[in-house]
Design an enzyme around this catalytic site. Structure first.
Site, mmCIF file in Angstrom:
data_model
loop_
_atom_site.group_PDB
_atom_site.id
_atom_site.type_symbol
_atom_site.label_atom_id
_atom_site.label_comp_id
_atom_site.label_asym_id
_atom_site.label_seq_id
_atom_site.Cartn_x
_atom_site.Cartn_y
_atom_site.Cartn_z
ATOM 1 N N ASP A 1 0.827 -1.211 0.000
ATOM 2 C CA ASP A 1 0.000 0.000 0.000
ATOM 3 C C ASP A 1 0.864 1.264 0.000
ATOM 4 O O ASP A 1 1.985 1.265 0.507
ATOM 5 C CB ASP A 1 -0.897 -0.022 1.255
ATOM 6 C CG ASP A 1 -2.084 0.923 1.108
ATOM 7 O OD1 ASP A 1 -2.339 1.422 -0.009
ATOM 8 O OD2 ASP A 1 -2.749 1.179 2.128
ATOM 9 N N SER B 1 -7.090 -5.902 -5.856
ATOM 10 C CA SER B 1 -8.216 -6.499 -5.128
ATOM 11 C C SER B 1 -9.480 -6.450 -5.985
ATOM 12 O O SER B 1 -9.543 -5.705 -6.972
ATOM 13 C CB SER B 1 -8.453 -5.740 -3.821
ATOM 14 O OG SER B 1 -8.994 -4.464 -4.111
ATOM 15 N N THR B 2 -10.491 -7.212 -5.564
ATOM 16 C CA THR B 2 -11.769 -7.150 -6.299
ATOM 17 C C THR B 2 -12.327 -5.722 -6.233
ATOM 18 O O THR B 2 -12.943 -5.248 -7.175
ATOM 19 C CB THR B 2 -12.805 -8.147 -5.720
ATOM 20 O OG1 THR B 2 -12.756 -8.057 -4.297
ATOM 21 C CG2 THR B 2 -12.524 -9.569 -6.113
ATOM 22 N N ASN C 1 -10.552 -3.026 -6.275
ATOM 23 C CA ASN C 1 -9.753 -2.126 -7.119
ATOM 24 C C ASN C 1 -10.356 -1.898 -8.515
ATOM 25 O O ASN C 1 -10.006 -0.942 -9.201
ATOM 26 C CB ASN C 1 -8.307 -2.624 -7.268
ATOM 27 C CG ASN C 1 -7.480 -2.422 -6.022
ATOM 28 O OD1 ASN C 1 -6.530 -3.163 -5.772
ATOM 29 N ND2 ASN C 1 -7.806 -1.420 -5.214
ATOM 30 N N ARG D 1 2.014 -5.031 6.018
ATOM 31 C CA ARG D 1 1.276 -4.016 5.274
ATOM 32 C C ARG D 1 2.076 -2.726 5.299
ATOM 33 O O ARG D 1 2.422 -2.223 6.370
ATOM 34 C CB ARG D 1 -0.109 -3.765 5.870
ATOM 35 C CG ARG D 1 -0.871 -2.732 5.023
ATOM 36 C CD ARG D 1 -2.286 -2.501 5.466
ATOM 37 N NE ARG D 1 -2.952 -1.638 4.506
ATOM 38 C CZ ARG D 1 -4.175 -1.783 4.047
ATOM 39 N NH1 ARG D 1 -4.911 -2.786 4.472
ATOM 40 N NH2 ARG D 1 -4.689 -0.938 3.166
ATOM 41 N N SER E 1 -7.919 -5.574 5.086
ATOM 42 C CA SER E 1 -8.487 -5.302 3.756
ATOM 43 C C SER E 1 -8.846 -6.555 2.944
ATOM 44 O O SER E 1 -8.494 -6.671 1.762
ATOM 45 C CB SER E 1 -7.532 -4.427 2.939
ATOM 46 O OG SER E 1 -7.439 -3.155 3.514
HETATM 47 C C1 FPP Z 1 -2.002 0.097 -3.325
HETATM 48 O O1 FPP Z 1 -1.549 1.430 -3.363
HETATM 49 C C2 FPP Z 1 -1.439 -0.617 -4.443
HETATM 50 C C3 FPP Z 1 -2.162 -1.185 -5.452
HETATM 51 C C4 FPP Z 1 -3.625 -1.129 -5.520
HETATM 52 C C5 FPP Z 1 -1.499 -1.858 -6.566
HETATM 53 C C6 FPP Z 1 -0.187 -2.490 -6.283
HETATM 54 C C7 FPP Z 1 0.508 -2.633 -7.573
HETATM 55 C C8 FPP Z 1 1.842 -2.578 -7.767
HETATM 56 C C9 FPP Z 1 2.797 -2.512 -6.671
HETATM 57 C C10 FPP Z 1 2.425 -2.595 -9.128
HETATM 58 C C11 FPP Z 1 2.007 -3.695 -10.038
HETATM 59 C C12 FPP Z 1 2.148 -5.028 -9.440
HETATM 60 C C13 FPP Z 1 2.936 -6.027 -9.901
HETATM 61 C C14 FPP Z 1 2.937 -7.328 -9.198
HETATM 62 C C15 FPP Z 1 3.819 -5.893 -11.072
HETATM 63 P P1 FPP Z 1 -2.621 2.591 -3.464
HETATM 64 O O2 FPP Z 1 -2.728 2.972 -4.912
HETATM 65 O O3 FPP Z 1 -3.901 2.178 -2.836
HETATM 66 O O4 FPP Z 1 -1.900 3.700 -2.643
HETATM 67 P P2 FPP Z 1 -2.600 4.835 -1.761
HETATM 68 O O5 FPP Z 1 -3.236 4.144 -0.587
HETATM 69 O O6 FPP Z 1 -1.450 5.690 -1.366
HETATM 70 O O7 FPP Z 1 -3.589 5.537 -2.635
#
Ligand code: FPP
Length: 248
Positions: free
Chosen positions: A21, A66-67, A69, A189, A197
């Site tokens: 995250d 996630s679902t 997302n 996390r 989550s």
């Molecule tokens: C959460 O951060 C992260 C995600 C929803 C996506 C994670 C994806 C990657 C690390 C890159 C692609 C993955 C691979 C395996 C190549 P957020 O966007 O919710 O952050 P925030 O809470 O600061 O908004």
């Protein structure tokens, strides 16, 4: 910060699960679009996979999508899918070289056909690798996974393949996406939130929880080693008392 040294490998977690995250906030802090953060997050994925493999972690599960997302702006979803596709294409060789088996947890049928195709290819190319299993949780939700397992199990009860009274934890576990793999012992996390989550709710029953304010793009080798060292220093009692454990 000096590198943490893992001197006692007997306290290594066999399975680490990570909620990656903080990509979006990391980008916003730099006045950049959220995808900039996800791109930086891919670098952390590479480093963490490499480090985990190097120190002897046998199972690593990363929560990549996630679902929930799917509700994000379509541009961000498209960007994430494209990052995932190029990550998988570029990593296949390294995974084979490092003996890493790729697995996917989640609703594969919801992923774009191109990503599904690449995923299926890498999963089958690495199927014989044994040093570490890398699980990518994609379009994953834990409650949904449990419902899916309960449906399968109740289907077996209806056909008589399974007697309801014989249902136990092992059987249910074997109907989850993680079937055949040990439960995570360490749940990490990043990004400052202290929530599960909807991630691996059944599987993390006994996991040690480790929360860090470090945002995912800043989580690298040193941060992973620190989390693993923290795990090694904890006493895991599984319901027993400390003195019972010292007599074992
Ligand atoms: C959460 O951060 C992260 C995600 C929803 C996506 C994670 C994806 C990657 C690390 C890159 C692609 C993955 C691979 C395996 C190549 P957020 O966007 O919710 O952050 P925030 O809470 O600061 O908004």
């Amino acid at each position: 910060m000096g590198d943490t040294v893992i001197s006692d490998t007997s306290t290594l977690p066999v399975h680490i699960a990570i909620v990656m995250d903080g990509n979006g906030r990391w980008a916003e802090e730099r006045n950049q679009p959220r995808l900039f953060g996800h791109k930086a997050g891919v670098k952390s994925v590479r480093t963490v996979v490499e480090t985990a493999r190097e120190i002897g972690i046998q199972h690593l599960t990363l929560y990549a999508f996630s679902t929930e997302n799917w509700k994000r702006p379509s541009l961000e979803v498209k960007g994430l899918m494209s990052l995932l596709d190029s990550y998988l294409k570029s990593e296949q060789k390294t995974m084979l070289k490092n003996d890493i088996r790729l697995q996917c947890l989640g609703q594969l049928n919801r992923l774009p056909p191109q990503v599904r195709k690449t995923l299926t290819r890498v999963i089958s190319a690495t199927a014989q690798c044994t040093a570490m299993t890398l699980n990518l949780a994609l379009s994953y939700g834990s409650r949904n996974e449990i419902i899916r397992a309960v449906r399968e199990v109740s289907g077996k009860c209806m056909t008589g393949e399974l007697a309801p009274d014989d249902l136990n934890e092992e059987i249910l576990s074997n109907h989850l996406y993680t079937a055949g793999q040990p439960d995570p012992e360490l749940f990490i996390r990043t990004g400052g939130e202290r929530r599960l989550s909807n991630f691996l709710l059944w599987q993390v029953s006994y996991a040690e929880l480790y929360f860090t304010d470090v945002k995912w793009p800043d989580f690298g080798r040193a941060e992973l080693l620190e989390a693993v060292a923290d795990f090694g220093a904890r006493q895991r009692r599984f319901g027993k008392t400390g003195s019972q454990l010292s007599q074992e």
